[in-house]
Every structure is written in C-alpha cells, then in structure tokens.
Design a protein around this motif. Structure first.
Motif, short mmCIF file in Angstrom:
data_model
loop_
_atom_site.label_atom_id
_atom_site.label_comp_id
_atom_site.label_asym_id
_atom_site.label_seq_id
_atom_site.Cartn_x
_atom_site.Cartn_y
_atom_site.Cartn_z
N GLN A 16 23.22 -30.11 -40.71
CA GLN A 16 24.63 -30.52 -40.60
C GLN A 16 25.38 -30.24 -41.90
N ALA A 17 24.71 -30.38 -43.03
CA ALA A 17 25.37 -30.11 -44.32
C ALA A 17 25.79 -28.64 -44.38
N ARG A 18 24.92 -27.74 -43.90
CA ARG A 18 25.26 -26.31 -43.94
C ARG A 18 26.43 -25.99 -43.02
N PRO A 174 24.78 -40.72 -33.66
CA PRO A 174 23.49 -40.47 -33.03
C PRO A 174 22.96 -39.13 -33.53
N GLY A 175 21.72 -39.12 -34.04
CA GLY A 175 21.17 -37.89 -34.61
C GLY A 175 20.28 -37.12 -33.66
N GLU A 183 27.15 -32.34 -34.64
CA GLU A 183 28.28 -31.79 -35.40
C GLU A 183 29.59 -32.42 -34.92
N ALA A 184 29.75 -32.53 -33.59
CA ALA A 184 30.99 -33.10 -33.03
C ALA A 184 31.14 -34.57 -33.42
N ALA A 185 30.02 -35.28 -33.41
CA ALA A 185 30.09 -36.71 -33.76
C ALA A 185 30.49 -36.88 -35.24
N ILE A 186 29.98 -36.01 -36.09
CA ILE A 186 30.33 -36.09 -37.52
C ILE A 186 31.80 -35.69 -37.71
N ALA A 187 32.22 -34.66 -36.99
CA ALA A 187 33.62 -34.21 -37.10
C ALA A 187 34.57 -35.35 -36.69
N ALA A 188 34.17 -36.09 -35.65
CA ALA A 188 35.02 -37.20 -35.18
C ALA A 188 35.18 -38.25 -36.27
#
Ligand code: AMP
Length: 192
Positions: A16-18, A174-175, A183-188
C-alpha cells in the motif's frame, strides 16, 4: 500529509505504501528497507543488525530513529508514509518530536486489520513467489522468524494502537481484502 501504516508483518503495508507513492507523490520511509540496504552495502551498522533481523527480533530504537531522522532532514516530499516505523512507544515519541521540530505532525495512523493465519500464509507465499521468480528471498520470511516477528509485534508494537487511539489519530481499515479494496479503504480515510 504524513501517515503511519501500522500492522503486523504481512499485513500489506509495503504494497500500500508503494501505491500511495505512485498515486500521491508521497515518499515511503521503510526502516526495514533501510536496514536491508545497510546490510547489502556492508556498513558496520548493517553487520550489527543482521542476526537480529534474521531472527525476527527488533533492532534498537536508537538505530531506527537515527535512520528516520536522517531521511526527514534530507528528503523533500509531499508527505511521508511511515512503513514499519514506529514499532515501539519510544520510537513513536521520537517520531512525534521530530515532526514537531519540523513544524509538522501526523495526519492519520492507519491500522490494518488482519488475522494471524492469513499473515503467516501471506509471508510464506511471498517467499515462495520470490523463490519461483529466482529473486532473493528475505532471510526472515521463514516460519520460525515469522512467529518471532508476530510475537514482537504483539509485545512491542501493538501498544501503539492504544497510544494513537488516545491521541485521536487512529483509523482502522480491513487489511484482508484485495489490494484494490484495501487501497480504496485507505483512500477513503485520506480523502474523507
Ligand atoms: P520489515 O521489513 O518492516 O518487516 O522489517 C524487517 C526487520 O527489520 C524487522 O523484523 C526488524 O528486525 C527490523 N526493523 C525494521 N523496522 C524496525 C523498527 N522500526 N524497529 C526495530 N526493528 C525494525
């Protein structure tokens, strides 16, 4: 924007960091990558930490805090993604002080929720894929080291969940979904 990706080994922090680097021009600061680089280039510090890393134990706070401080002083970025750092309360305090001295802070601490069985399988799978592709396999991606890494996580790193919760910075995602779903959850979180 500065964020921490928090989670046990195999949670998908590096992946996810990349993605965040590519899509948002942020810079990933992975102490694990920095330590592996020190080993590859054969520095004195690299030699000192090799056996500790292979066993799956944590290296001392002063070493990783020094690595992060050097990057913060030399790298210019739209924001930093701390990946695999901080891993102890001492490191968390040090990071807070470093960011404050730069007139910055943390925007979010993203805790990636996963279960242990999935983690061990993911890490062993990562080793298998590297082996099949003829790529170097991480010396700590074996069952015994993974168990030690998980124990280190629960003993020393998981208290950071309470620490950042108390500061009001903690958000769970949720991972266990696909890379795109996570990615979408982090973007949110970041855009919300
Ligand atoms: P990682 O690539 O994040 O899984 O890190 C690999 C190994 O490097 C860990 O198992 C530790 O031995 C060491 N390491 C990386 N980051 C840290 C940290 N913040 N504190 C202590 N040890 C670390």
């Amino acid at each position: 924007m500065n964020i921490i990706l928090l989670g046990p080994p195999g949670a998908g922090k590096g992946t996810q960091a990349r993605i965040l680097e590519e899509k948002r021009g942020m810079v990933q600061l992975s102490t694990g990558d920095m330590l592996r680089e020190a080993r590859r280039s054969g520095t004195e510090m690299g030699q000192k930490v090799a056996a500790i890393m292979d066993a799956g134990e944590l290296v001392t706070d002063d070493i990783v805090i020094g690595l992060i401080e050097e990057k913060l002083n030399t790298v210019d970025a739209m924001g930093f993604i701390f990946d695999g750092f901080p891993r102890t309360l001492g490191q968390a305090d040090a990071l807070g002080a470093l960011l404050e001295s730069m007139g910055q802070g943390l925007n979010a601490v993203i805790a990636m929720e996963v279960n242990d069985d999935a983690l061990v399988a993911r890490v062993l799978n990562r080793a298998e894929e590297a082996r099949a592709a003829g790529e170097p396999v991480r010396a700590d991606d074996n069952e015994e080291s993974i168990k030690t890494r998980l124990l280190e996580y629960y003993k020393k790193t998981s208290p950071l969940i309470g620490y950042y919760h108390a500061k009001g910075d903690l958000v769970w995602v949720p991972g266990l979904g696909t890379i795109d779903e996570v990615e979408a959850a982090i973007a949110a979180v970041l855009d919300g």
